[in-house]
Design a protein around this motif. Structure first.
Motif, PDB file in Angstrom:
ATOM      1  N   TYR A 144       0.830  -1.205   0.000  1.00  0.00           N
ATOM      2  CA  TYR A 144       0.000   0.000   0.000  1.00  0.00           C
ATOM      3  C   TYR A 144       0.871   1.264   0.000  1.00  0.00           C
ATOM      4  CZ  TYR A 144      -3.734  -3.231   1.151  1.00  0.00           C
ATOM      5  OH  TYR A 144      -4.621  -4.261   1.114  1.00  0.00           O
ATOM      6  N   LEU A 145       1.923   1.226   0.830  1.00  0.00           N
ATOM      7  CA  LEU A 145       2.803   2.402   0.909  1.00  0.00           C
ATOM      8  C   LEU A 145       3.448   2.685  -0.441  1.00  0.00           C
ATOM      9  CD1 LEU A 145       4.652   1.692   4.297  1.00  0.00           C
ATOM     10  CD2 LEU A 145       2.691   3.184   3.885  1.00  0.00           C
ATOM     11  N   LEU A 146       3.953   1.625  -1.070  1.00  0.00           N
ATOM     12  CA  LEU A 146       4.648   1.808  -2.345  1.00  0.00           C
ATOM     13  C   LEU A 146       3.722   2.343  -3.418  1.00  0.00           C
ATOM     14  CD1 LEU A 146       6.809  -1.415  -2.483  1.00  0.00           C
ATOM     15  CD2 LEU A 146       7.648   0.920  -2.486  1.00  0.00           C
ATOM     16  N   ASN A 147       2.508   1.808  -3.438  1.00  0.00           N
ATOM     17  CA  ASN A 147       1.580   2.209  -4.478  1.00  0.00           C
ATOM     18  C   ASN A 147       0.856   3.510  -4.151  1.00  0.00           C
ATOM     19  OD1 ASN A 147       1.586   0.050  -6.554  1.00  0.00           O
ATOM     20  ND2 ASN A 147       1.213  -1.227  -4.768  1.00  0.00           N
ATOM     21  N   GLY A 148       1.210   4.087  -3.011  1.00  0.00           N
ATOM     22  CA  GLY A 148       0.588   5.350  -2.640  1.00  0.00           C
ATOM     23  C   GLY A 148      -0.899   5.224  -2.351  1.00  0.00           C
ATOM     24  N   ILE A 149      -1.321   4.029  -1.875  1.00  0.00           N
ATOM     25  CA  ILE A 149      -2.727   3.858  -1.517  1.00  0.00           C
ATOM     26  C   ILE A 149      -2.913   4.349  -0.083  1.00  0.00           C
ATOM     27  CG2 ILE A 149      -4.604   2.201  -1.222  1.00  0.00           C
ATOM     28  CD1 ILE A 149      -3.031   0.353  -3.164  1.00  0.00           C
ATOM     29  N   LYS A 150      -3.783   5.333   0.089  1.00  0.00           N
ATOM     30  CA  LYS A 150      -3.977   5.907   1.421  1.00  0.00           C
ATOM     31  C   LYS A 150      -4.955   5.030   2.218  1.00  0.00           C
ATOM     32  CE  LYS A 150      -1.915  10.139   1.133  1.00  0.00           C
ATOM     33  NZ  LYS A 150      -0.971   9.652   0.140  1.00  0.00           N
ATOM     34  N   THR A 161      -6.719   4.554   6.291  1.00  0.00           N
ATOM     35  CA  THR A 161      -6.838   5.164   7.616  1.00  0.00           C
ATOM     36  C   THR A 161      -6.004   4.352   8.589  1.00  0.00           C
ATOM     37  OG1 THR A 161      -8.705   3.779   8.165  1.00  0.00           O
ATOM     38  CG2 THR A 161      -9.203   5.893   7.163  1.00  0.00           C
ATOM     39  N   LYS A 162      -5.692   4.970   9.728  1.00  0.00           N
ATOM     40  CA  LYS A 162      -4.858   4.295  10.717  1.00  0.00           C
ATOM     41  C   LYS A 162      -5.468   2.946  11.117  1.00  0.00           C
ATOM     42  CE  LYS A 162      -1.675   4.322  14.148  1.00  0.00           C
ATOM     43  NZ  LYS A 162      -1.752   2.911  14.459  1.00  0.00           N
ATOM     44  N   SER A 163      -6.779   2.935  11.346  1.00  0.00           N
ATOM     45  CA  SER A 163      -7.385   1.686  11.824  1.00  0.00           C
ATOM     46  C   SER A 163      -7.385   0.634  10.718  1.00  0.00           C
ATOM     47  CB  SER A 163      -8.806   1.948  12.320  1.00  0.00           C
ATOM     48  OG  SER A 163      -9.592   2.454  11.271  1.00  0.00           O
ATOM     49  N   LYS A 164      -7.563   1.077   9.482  1.00  0.00           N
ATOM     50  CA  LYS A 164      -7.525   0.130   8.363  1.00  0.00           C
ATOM     51  C   LYS A 164      -6.122  -0.465   8.216  1.00  0.00           C
ATOM     52  CE  LYS A 164      -9.130  -1.861   4.648  1.00  0.00           C
ATOM     53  NZ  LYS A 164      -9.910  -3.089   4.831  1.00  0.00           N
ATOM     54  N   LYS A 165      -5.115   0.424   8.392  1.00  0.00           N
ATOM     55  CA  LYS A 165      -3.725  -0.046   8.325  1.00  0.00           C
ATOM     56  C   LYS A 165      -3.484  -1.104   9.395  1.00  0.00           C
ATOM     57  CE  LYS A 165      -1.359   4.179   7.107  1.00  0.00           C
ATOM     58  NZ  LYS A 165      -0.473   5.185   7.691  1.00  0.00           N
ATOM     59  N   ASP A 166      -3.874  -0.768  10.639  1.00  0.00           N
ATOM     60  CA  ASP A 166      -3.678  -1.706  11.742  1.00  0.00           C
ATOM     61  C   ASP A 166      -4.318  -3.043  11.418  1.00  0.00           C
ATOM     62  OD1 ASP A 166      -2.379   0.252  13.064  1.00  0.00           O
ATOM     63  OD2 ASP A 166      -4.054   0.795  14.385  1.00  0.00           O
ATOM     64  N   GLU A 167      -5.495  -2.961  10.823  1.00  0.00           N
ATOM     65  CA  GLU A 167      -6.241  -4.180  10.514  1.00  0.00           C
ATOM     66  C   GLU A 167      -5.504  -5.023   9.480  1.00  0.00           C
ATOM     67  OE1 GLU A 167     -10.327  -3.389   9.303  1.00  0.00           O
ATOM     68  OE2 GLU A 167     -10.215  -5.240   8.115  1.00  0.00           O
ATOM     69  N   VAL A 168      -5.039  -4.362   8.398  1.00  0.00           N
ATOM     70  CA  VAL A 168      -4.315  -5.100   7.352  1.00  0.00           C
ATOM     71  C   VAL A 168      -3.055  -5.734   7.923  1.00  0.00           C
ATOM     72  CG1 VAL A 168      -3.074  -4.889   5.159  1.00  0.00           C
ATOM     73  CG2 VAL A 168      -5.210  -3.653   5.489  1.00  0.00           C
ATOM     74  N   VAL A 169      -2.314  -4.946   8.726  1.00  0.00           N
ATOM     75  CA  VAL A 169      -1.085  -5.473   9.315  1.00  0.00           C
ATOM     76  C   VAL A 169      -1.401  -6.688  10.174  1.00  0.00           C
ATOM     77  CG1 VAL A 169       0.739  -4.983  10.995  1.00  0.00           C
ATOM     78  CG2 VAL A 169       0.159  -3.295   9.256  1.00  0.00           C
ATOM     79  N   GLU A 170      -2.413  -6.535  11.037  1.00  0.00           N
ATOM     80  CA  GLU A 170      -2.719  -7.637  11.946  1.00  0.00           C
ATOM     81  C   GLU A 170      -3.174  -8.889  11.196  1.00  0.00           C
ATOM     82  OE1 GLU A 170      -4.981  -6.527  15.356  1.00  0.00           O
ATOM     83  OE2 GLU A 170      -5.377  -8.610  15.926  1.00  0.00           O
ATOM     84  N   THR A 171      -4.092  -8.726  10.245  1.00  0.00           N
ATOM     85  CA  THR A 171      -4.571  -9.935   9.549  1.00  0.00           C
ATOM     86  C   THR A 171      -3.466 -10.583   8.732  1.00  0.00           C
ATOM     87  OG1 THR A 171      -5.577  -8.428   7.974  1.00  0.00           O
ATOM     88  CG2 THR A 171      -7.074  -9.670   9.353  1.00  0.00           C
ATOM     89  N   SER A 172      -2.652  -9.782   8.022  1.00  0.00           N
ATOM     90  CA  SER A 172      -1.634 -10.471   7.218  1.00  0.00           C
ATOM     91  C   SER A 172      -0.578 -11.120   8.096  1.00  0.00           C
ATOM     92  CB  SER A 172      -0.994  -9.576   6.155  1.00  0.00           C
ATOM     93  OG  SER A 172      -1.354  -8.246   6.311  1.00  0.00           O
ATOM     94  N   LEU A 173      -0.236 -10.473   9.207  1.00  0.00           N
ATOM     95  CA  LEU A 173       0.752 -11.112  10.078  1.00  0.00           C
ATOM     96  C   LEU A 173       0.173 -12.343  10.778  1.00  0.00           C
ATOM     97  CD1 LEU A 173       2.644  -8.058  11.624  1.00  0.00           C
ATOM     98  CD2 LEU A 173       3.418  -9.619   9.859  1.00  0.00           C
ATOM     99  N   SER A 201      -0.710  -9.155   1.640  1.00  0.00           N
ATOM    100  CA  SER A 201      -1.503  -8.058   2.197  1.00  0.00           C
ATOM    101  C   SER A 201      -2.316  -7.341   1.124  1.00  0.00           C
ATOM    102  CB  SER A 201      -0.604  -7.061   2.923  1.00  0.00           C
ATOM    103  OG  SER A 201       0.124  -6.308   1.979  1.00  0.00           O
ATOM    104  N   LEU A 202      -1.880  -7.440  -0.123  1.00  0.00           N
ATOM    105  CA  LEU A 202      -2.635  -6.804  -1.212  1.00  0.00           C
ATOM    106  C   LEU A 202      -3.739  -7.726  -1.735  1.00  0.00           C
ATOM    107  CD1 LEU A 202       0.268  -5.141  -3.212  1.00  0.00           C
ATOM    108  CD2 LEU A 202      -1.652  -3.923  -2.234  1.00  0.00           C
ATOM    109  N   ASN A 203      -3.937  -8.837  -1.040  1.00  0.00           N
ATOM    110  CA  ASN A 203      -4.949  -9.812  -1.454  1.00  0.00           C
ATOM    111  C   ASN A 203      -4.831 -10.288  -2.893  1.00  0.00           C
ATOM    112  OD1 ASN A 203      -6.717 -10.945   0.367  1.00  0.00           O
ATOM    113  ND2 ASN A 203      -7.589  -8.914   0.766  1.00  0.00           N
ATOM    114  N   PRO A 204      -3.694 -10.863  -3.235  1.00  0.00           N
ATOM    115  CA  PRO A 204      -3.533 -11.348  -4.605  1.00  0.00           C
ATOM    116  C   PRO A 204      -4.335 -12.628  -4.808  1.00  0.00           C
ATOM    117  CG  PRO A 204      -1.667 -12.011  -3.296  1.00  0.00           C
ATOM    118  CD  PRO A 204      -2.548 -11.209  -2.388  1.00  0.00           C
TER     119      PRO A 204
END
Ligand SMILES: Nc1ncnc2c1ncn2[C@@H]1O[C@H](COP(=O)(O)OP(=O)(O)OP(=O)(O)O)[C@@H](O)[C@H]1O
Ligand SMILES: [Mg+2]
Lengths: 311, 252
Positions: free
Chosen positions: B109-115, B117-129, B164-167
């Motif tokens: 997400y960071l590389l592709n410049g996809i914004k 929200t903080k809570s969404k980020k936390d969620e993606v990090v937690e689920t992928s980890l 994390s990008l759901n491929p």
């Protein structure tokens, strides 16, 4: 096991005590030689410092700390304040950096990422080396004949006094002179970014620009900063070209178009005509001052590089 | 959603004049784990790098023929869309050294410049980890550098980064060859878990590994697919003499 033992025997047979002593001696004397060269360098550095200090003593005694913050430099009345030159030095060097950084970065990326090998990069690398090899007096000449008229007409358009020479003109020349140095370092660190990191980024759908912005630049920031520092060191001490273009005024510059003087240029300009003892000593003190300023900036720079580096 | 997700049709790949893949034809089913095997230099890495078009990053590298993902030719798709659809994990763990564990997990997400929200980020990090079974080990040090982790943890972080990008497809190039047996078995378990959501293509030299985790195996030899079949079938009843030799360890 048996093989091992017989092997050891052979070794013992062929390397006798004498031989070992000889090898140890060579090793030790080589190490001493290296150490001696290193010490030699330190001694030269100290010797320069001490010589400057001793020769500056008359001026230090006569003027004191006022040398650093004094605003007027008037040899006729033996009044020596170095502030205008300190400001001139820092201002030209800083302006030169600001002008040069975008170019160094762009050319560094061009050579370190886009065209890492092949004819084009070969040509450019040679040109950059040539630029670095041009004597500074030639830069000074070129500046006088080409840059000064250009800056003068710019100044006329802007409505400031059209000196042509001054801080701005010197900074442009300095920028051109330091670009080759920072470019070669920047290109080198950029070309050393591990391919597997770039590939990982590409595999996540990043574009080239995103890879540069998010992977390459963060990874190379300490190297890029080191390149800038290299340029800064050169800009602070550059003498000939600046002396020819800065206008040699003793007044504190009021704008970037003002004429001025740097510490190096004032020494070069006045050394031959310095008549009084204090005058000469004051110029040497100026050299000492420049030495100290450059060292301080280098030390700070090294700190920053360490901060920036990964891990 | 069963059916073919990836199809290679008369596919050829080259490095300059050197043809590395020769007339590859292969159908891969959704949610299968396909092991790609074969002796060193036979083109396994090249093949998976052609699927997400990493192949063309190499100067002078070219390809002919078609690879279809969801019936769309990858060479006609938008590169960025394609690569987000297909995750890749490399042989050597390569977390981004300038990023924290947290940032690595959402690097896509960071590389592709996809914004987000903080809570969404936390969620993606937690689920992928959590999916890569790394969460419990790193949840208290999310803001440390990813390079401080052990090799096996780094590789799981890289898998988390890729998913994390759901491929739809996950490409793994010998993901465990630089790891110890414990980390390896963790990653194998993980692949078994991931199979529910992803189609996985894994290059491996490890016969047992292929046997344990893959549904099908493609056996590559000198740039060709000699045999492609259900893994059990390939191992117990190889059709081709070369496959037989490879499996019994006579070469490679
Ligand atoms: N960057 C490259 N440039 C030129 N030729 C290459 C390049 N990478 C691979 N090749 C060639 O392509 C062929 C296939 O290489 P590839 O890496 O796909 O093999 P592999 O099956 O993955 O081998 P390994 O099991 O050793 O990883 C090899 O003969 C190799 O020499
Ligand atoms: Mg390979």
């Amino acid at each position: 096991m048996t093989i091992n033992r017989s092997y050891r025997k052979i070794k013992l047979q062929y390397i006798g005590r004498k031989e070992i002593r000889r090898i140890n001696f060579t090793e030790a004397s080589f190490k001493k030689m290296l150490l001696l060269s290193a010490i030699g360098l330190v001694v030269v550095l100290l010797a320069i410092f001490v010589t400057l200090l001793i020769s500056s003593l008359p001026s230090i005694k006569a003027i004191g700390v006022g040398f650093i913050y004094g605003k007027t430099w008037d040899p006729v009345v033996d009044h020596y304040g170095g502030l205008p030159f300190l400001i001139g030095t820092l201002l030209t060097a800083l302006l030169a950096l600001i002008i040069s950084i975008p170019f160094s970065l762009a050319v560094g990326l061009f050579l370190g990422e886009y065209f890492r090998s092949g004819v084009i990069s070969g040509i450019f690398k040679n040109i950059i080396e040539l630029l670095a090899a041009i004597p500074s007096v030639i830069y000074g000449f070129w500046g006088l004949f080409v840059l000064v008229p250009l800056v003068r007409s710019l100044e006329t358009t802007l409505g400031v006094p059209p000196y042509g020479v001054g801080i701005f003109t010197s900074s442009i020349i300095l920028a051109i002179m330091i670009i080759p140095y920072s470019v070669s370092l920047t290109a080198q660190v950029i070309s050393l970014v591990p391919a597997n990191l770039k590939e990982a980024a590409y595999s996540l759908g990043a574009t080239r620009f995103e890879v540069i912005k998010n992977i390459i630049l963060p990874y190379t920031r300490s190297g890029i900063f080191a390149g800038i520092l290299l340029g800064l060191g050169r800009a602070l001490g550059e003498t000939m070209a600046v002396t020819m273009l800065i206008g040699n005024s003793h007044i504190i510059p009021t704008s970037i178009f003002s004429p001025g003087n740097t510490m190096a240029s004032v020494i070069a300009n006045e050394f031959t005509e310095a008549t009084g003892d204090i005058y000469l000593s004051a110029l040497i003190e100026m050299g000492l001052f420049l030495f100290v300023v450059t060292t301080i900036i280098n030390v700070i720079g090294r700190r920053v590089i360490k901060r920036f580096s990964i891990n | 959603m069963a059916g073919t997700i990836l199809k290679a049709k008369n596919f050829n790949a080259f490095f300059g004049q050197n043809q590395v893949l020769k007339n590859i034809n292969l159908d891969i089913m959704r949610n299968d784990v396909v092991a790609v095997m074969g002796p060193s230099g036979c083109g396994k890495t090249t093949f998976i790098r052609c699927i997400n078009r990493m192949h063309e990053l190499t100067p002078d590298a070219t390809a002919e023929g078609e690879i279809l993902v969801d019936d769309k030719n990858v060479y006609k798709m938008n590169l960025i869309v394609l690569r987000r659809k297909i995750g890749m994990v490399f042989q050597r763990p390569n977390p981004f050294p300038t990023m924290s564990i947290y940032q690595n997990a959402i690097a896509g997400y960071l590389l592709n410049g996809i914004k987000l929200t903080k809570s969404k980020k936390d969620e993606v990090v937690e689920t992928s980890l959590k999916r890569v079974a790394l969460w419990d080990e790193v949840k208290d040090s999310l803001h440390k550098k990813g390079t401080f982790l052990s090799g096996g943890q780094q590789q799981r972080l890289c898998i988390a980064r890729a998913i994390s990008l759901n491929p739809e497809i996950l490409l793994l190039d010998e993901p465990t060859s630089a790891l110890d047996p414990i980390s390896t078995s963790k990653i194998e378990e993980l692949i078994y878990e991931l199979k529910k959501n992803y189609t996985i293509i894994i290059v491996t030299h490890n016969m047992q590994q292929a046997g344990r985790i893959s549904d099908k195996t493609a056996f590559f030899y000198l740039g060709e697919v000699l045999e492609y079949n259900v893994t059990k079938e390939i191992f117990t009843n190889p059709k081709h003499e070369k496959t037989q030799n490879y499996i019994t360890g006579h070469f490679g």
